[in-house]
Design an enzyme around this catalytic site. Structure first.
Site: not given
Length: 314
Positions: A155, A221
């Site tokens: 996970h 970004c």
């Protein structure tokens, strides 16, 4: 006209069902001595795949989800759909996680992690597939000199952060430093009970502290759509990671579930695969598991003590 449901709604509802799953008693309790002898023979006969869950890390101060004192009694984890599509929920997570990360980052491997890492190093077990996201198995592997390829963090790991906009990765320590610079005095002003920290790294905060928190953007970004590199309820395990775990399972002679109720299918699937292949299944936990009806050996006890006793007899 019947309203059209967005796929994210279906995913969210499925995730809620998974979170709410109650694992009850489905098999008779087994005599501890019988169970421990059976597990010892299983370890001596071959190399099991070990599947671990939150019960392995509770002695490190990290709570579990479904145990008697598990965090599900006070806190519902956020689903992937909520995190992905609800900016307010995502902002709330990062405010809470900025505080809770202190506790997670200070946790250290306990005796259970070290025994299991040593078993991998010695070839007693084929490897470990962990459902935990705390990174403690990896630390124990490094200390023991065990091969990292024998550990699959199914996970993910809270120590990494991924941008949902551009895919850029960042170390959590780096992000934490940027968050601290953007929120001077925040940590000093917030008082939190360490026992209230949740396994996914966040902690309950008053809304005023959530509102006062400033989130930073991706270094590449600029997007604030940053997410811990972990698999949320309602999210699929990445295929490469799933395939690596299955490869370990295929070379193993049996399956040993340690400290997990296996309530989530991503972990329980390995028990189902073992059953189909005619492989033995063993369980070491404090409470019931989904694997109990399929397990030949079920030792209901504290994980670290059980592993230490088995290790002394190997």
């Amino acid at each position: 006209m019947t309203p059209v449901r967005h796929p994210s709604q279906d995913g969210h509802q499925a995730a809620l069902r998974s979170i709410a799953r109650v694992v009850g008693e489905t098999a008779p309790l087994q005599d501890p001595e019988t169970a421990s002898r059976g597990l010892l023979r299983m370890l001596e006969a071959g190399r099991p795949l070990v599947i671990t869950g939150a019960g392995v890390s509770t002695d490190s101060g990290i709570p579990d989800y479904r145990g008697p004192n598990g965090t599900l009694h006070r806190h519902r984890p956020m689903t992937y759909q909520e995190f992905r599509h609800d900016p307010a929920a995502r902002h709330r997570y990062w405010a809470r996680s900025f505080v809770g990360w202190r506790h997670m980052d200070e946790a250290a491997p306990n005796a259970a992690h070290h025994v299991l890492a040593d078993w991998v190093r010695r070839g007693v077990v084929a490897g470990i597939v962990t459902q935990n996201v705390d990174g403690l198995h990896a630390q124990a592997f490094a200390a023991a000199g065990a091969a990292p390829s024998r550990l699959i963090a199914l996970h993910g790991d809270l120590a990494r952060v991924v941008c949902l906009q551009c895919g850029a990765m960042e170390d959590r320590t780096s992000l934490d430093a940027r968050l601290a610079a953007a929120n001077p005095g925040y940590l000093e002003a917030v008082t939190v009970d360490p026992d209230a920290v949740n396994p996914d790294g966040d902690v309950t905060l008053d809304q005023r502290w959530v509102d006062a928190f400033t989130m930073v953007g991706c270094r590449v970004c600029g997007s604030v759509q940053l997410k811990p590199d972990v698999v949320y309820f309602g999210e699929n395990v990445p295929s490469a990671r799933r395939d690596a775990a299955r490869a370990l399972a295929e070379e193993a002679d049996s399956v040993l579930a340690v400290g997990t109720s296996l309530a989530v299918m991503s972990g329980f699937r390995f028990v189902l695969d073992a059953e189909r292949a005619g492989k033995e299944v063993g369980v070491i936990t404090l409470g019931p598991t989904r694997a109990d009806p399929k397990a030949q050996w079920r030792w209901r006890t504290r994980v670290a003590e059980a592993l230490a006793r088995l290790d002394a007899r190997l």
